[in-house]
Design a protein around this motif. Structure first.
Motif, PDB file in Angstrom:
ATOM      1  N   SER A 102       0.853  -1.190   0.000  1.00 43.57           N
ATOM      2  CA  SER A 102       0.000   0.000   0.000  1.00 43.57           C
ATOM      3  C   SER A 102       0.885   1.235   0.000  1.00 43.57           C
ATOM      4  O   SER A 102       1.874   1.301   0.744  1.00 43.57           O
ATOM      5  CB  SER A 102      -0.907   0.039   1.232  1.00 43.57           C
ATOM      6  OG  SER A 102      -1.551   1.302   1.335  1.00 43.57           O
ATOM      7  N   SER A 103       0.516   2.228  -0.800  1.00 44.24           N
ATOM      8  CA  SER A 103       1.303   3.459  -0.831  1.00 44.24           C
ATOM      9  C   SER A 103       1.147   4.269   0.458  1.00 44.24           C
ATOM     10  O   SER A 103       1.934   5.187   0.696  1.00 44.24           O
ATOM     11  CB  SER A 103       0.882   4.321  -2.029  1.00 44.24           C
ATOM     12  OG  SER A 103      -0.488   4.662  -1.967  1.00 44.24           O
ATOM     13  N   LEU A 104       0.191   3.918   1.294  1.00 43.10           N
ATOM     14  CA  LEU A 104       0.048   4.612   2.572  1.00 43.10           C
ATOM     15  C   LEU A 104       1.122   4.201   3.565  1.00 43.10           C
ATOM     16  O   LEU A 104       1.464   4.967   4.472  1.00 43.10           O
ATOM     17  CB  LEU A 104      -1.329   4.346   3.191  1.00 43.10           C
ATOM     18  CG  LEU A 104      -2.561   4.808   2.431  1.00 43.10           C
ATOM     19  CD1 LEU A 104      -3.787   4.750   3.335  1.00 43.10           C
ATOM     20  CD2 LEU A 104      -2.388   6.208   1.866  1.00 43.10           C
ATOM     21  N   THR A 105       1.651   2.981   3.413  1.00 41.53           N
ATOM     22  CA  THR A 105       2.590   2.455   4.397  1.00 41.53           C
ATOM     23  C   THR A 105       3.961   2.127   3.830  1.00 41.53           C
ATOM     24  O   THR A 105       4.892   1.875   4.593  1.00 41.53           O
ATOM     25  CB  THR A 105       2.013   1.169   5.032  1.00 41.53           C
ATOM     26  OG1 THR A 105       1.791   0.192   3.998  1.00 41.53           O
ATOM     27  CG2 THR A 105       0.702   1.444   5.747  1.00 41.53           C
ATOM     28  N   ILE A 121      -8.622  -0.575  -8.300  1.00 41.18           N
ATOM     29  CA  ILE A 121      -8.331  -0.438  -6.874  1.00 41.18           C
ATOM     30  C   ILE A 121      -7.058   0.383  -6.729  1.00 41.18           C
ATOM     31  O   ILE A 121      -6.016   0.031  -7.294  1.00 41.18           O
ATOM     32  CB  ILE A 121      -8.166  -1.813  -6.209  1.00 41.18           C
ATOM     33  CG1 ILE A 121      -9.500  -2.569  -6.253  1.00 41.18           C
ATOM     34  CG2 ILE A 121      -7.674  -1.668  -4.765  1.00 41.18           C
ATOM     35  CD1 ILE A 121      -9.444  -3.968  -5.704  1.00 41.18           C
ATOM     36  N   PRO A 122      -7.084   1.498  -5.997  1.00 38.98           N
ATOM     37  CA  PRO A 122      -5.927   2.395  -5.936  1.00 38.98           C
ATOM     38  C   PRO A 122      -4.788   1.820  -5.095  1.00 38.98           C
ATOM     39  O   PRO A 122      -4.995   0.920  -4.268  1.00 38.98           O
ATOM     40  CB  PRO A 122      -6.501   3.661  -5.286  1.00 38.98           C
ATOM     41  CG  PRO A 122      -7.651   3.177  -4.475  1.00 38.98           C
ATOM     42  CD  PRO A 122      -8.241   2.020  -5.234  1.00 38.98           C
ATOM     43  N   THR A 123      -3.603   2.361  -5.302  1.00 39.43           N
ATOM     44  CA  THR A 123      -2.440   1.893  -4.539  1.00 39.43           C
ATOM     45  C   THR A 123      -2.569   2.214  -3.053  1.00 39.43           C
ATOM     46  O   THR A 123      -1.862   1.639  -2.228  1.00 39.43           O
ATOM     47  CB  THR A 123      -1.144   2.533  -5.068  1.00 39.43           C
ATOM     48  OG1 THR A 123      -1.202   3.959  -4.892  1.00 39.43           O
ATOM     49  CG2 THR A 123      -0.933   2.199  -6.536  1.00 39.43           C
ATOM     50  N   SER A 124      -3.470   3.130  -2.694  1.00 36.25           N
ATOM     51  CA  SER A 124      -3.669   3.486  -1.290  1.00 36.25           C
ATOM     52  C   SER A 124      -4.466   2.423  -0.523  1.00 36.25           C
ATOM     53  O   SER A 124      -4.564   2.512   0.714  1.00 36.25           O
ATOM     54  CB  SER A 124      -4.378   4.841  -1.184  1.00 36.25           C
ATOM     55  OG  SER A 124      -5.589   4.831  -1.907  1.00 36.25           O
ATOM     56  N   TYR A 125      -5.016   1.459  -1.210  1.00 31.99           N
ATOM     57  CA  TYR A 125      -5.736   0.379  -0.531  1.00 31.99           C
ATOM     58  C   TYR A 125      -4.787  -0.404   0.362  1.00 31.99           C
ATOM     59  O   TYR A 125      -3.732  -0.871  -0.077  1.00 31.99           O
ATOM     60  CB  TYR A 125      -6.373  -0.553  -1.574  1.00 31.99           C
ATOM     61  CG  TYR A 125      -6.909  -1.848  -1.015  1.00 31.99           C
ATOM     62  CD1 TYR A 125      -7.985  -1.861  -0.125  1.00 31.99           C
ATOM     63  CD2 TYR A 125      -6.338  -3.073  -1.374  1.00 31.99           C
ATOM     64  CE1 TYR A 125      -8.479  -3.049   0.379  1.00 31.99           C
ATOM     65  CE2 TYR A 125      -6.829  -4.276  -0.878  1.00 31.99           C
ATOM     66  CZ  TYR A 125      -7.899  -4.257   0.004  1.00 31.99           C
ATOM     67  OH  TYR A 125      -8.387  -5.439   0.509  1.00 31.99           O
TER      68      TYR A 125
END
Length: 258
Positions: A102-105, A121-125
């Protein structure tokens, strides 16, 4: 799992005057709920909605290695104080960061610019994040005799995130029924699951949610970038309601069609 139409009459909220005047009222007699309080505008609005429905509130905030976790925690604590919640529990869920994807982590994955028309489905998933968070929230709720868990998921989430769909919450509620004590009865409340972000901003205005103490940006903790998916949907919601988002942005594009 229940959801309401955006036209729900807010007059169904608690009669605070009669509650205040009742000598027999006590916190043990009131219904209780856990709110998954991320610090974002959706979870904040869900918390204020839960209070409007007469619940005493318990906040569960998770830090899972997301880029803006410090700012989100600060916002969640501020909201919990404003709501005079019964308790605030912060849980470190570093396994989600360790799992990655995930691009969030994951610093090696860039947070993409907003693609509001995309259906991928976005990379932020974050893989199966809501199942992880709801499982902790249900544990917390069962231990505190709560009757509900509130989550701020909405319709523009489930177009990209599979764990934000109505059928996911319905299925999870079945898991809760099967996997808790026989006397336990905890509902999964996603009050905005059929709503747009614009609807949420409108309802939050009615509830006087202090959006200046919320954070949505996926990239930065000061100022918000204004161009990631989270910023774009948030800005669009305020713009459609003819309101100025009170937080600071590096860029403040218009996401409303002329």
């Amino acid at each position: 799992m229940t959801s309401d139409s955006p036209t729900t009459d807010s007059s169904t909220g608690p009669n605070t005057e009669s509650a205040a005047n009742s000598s027999t009222d006590s916190t043990t007699d009131r219904k209780r709920a856990v709110v998954l309080l991320s610090g974002g505008m959706d979870s904040a609005t869900a918390a204020y909605e839960a209070r409007e429905r007469g619940y005493d509130l318990y906040a569960l905030h998770t830090s899972y290695g997301q880029r803006t976790e410090t700012r989100e925690l600060d916002c969640a604590k501020r909201l919990a104080d404003d709501l005079e919640m019964n308790d605030f529990l912060q849980v470190e869920t570093g396994h989600l960061s360790a799992i990655g994807d995930s691009s969030l982590t994951d610093d090696e994955l860039a947070v993409a610019d907003a693609d509001m028309d995309g259906d991928e489905i976005p990379t932020s998933y974050v893989p199966f994040r809501n199942a992880n968070l709801l499982a902790m929230a249900v544990s917390y709720a069962e231990a505190n005799d709560c009757e509900a868990v509130f989550i701020g998921a909405h319709s523009e989430d489930f177009s990209g995130y599979p764990d934000c769909r109505p059928e996911f919450f319905e299925a999870f509620e079945t898991v809760v029924d099967v996997g808790t004590k026989p006397a336990t009865d905890i509902s999964i409340e996603a009050p905005f699951v059929e709503w747009s972000k614009t609807d949420i901003a409108s309802r939050g205005t009615e509830l006087e949610v202090p959006y200046e103490h919320t954070w949505s940006c996926y990239r930065d903790d000061q100022p918000a970038c204004g161009t990631c998916d989270a910023c774009a949907y948030r800005l669009q919601a305020f713009q459609r309601n003819d309101r100025r988002d009170p937080i600071e942005y590096a860029e403040r594009p218009s996401y409303v069609e002329e």
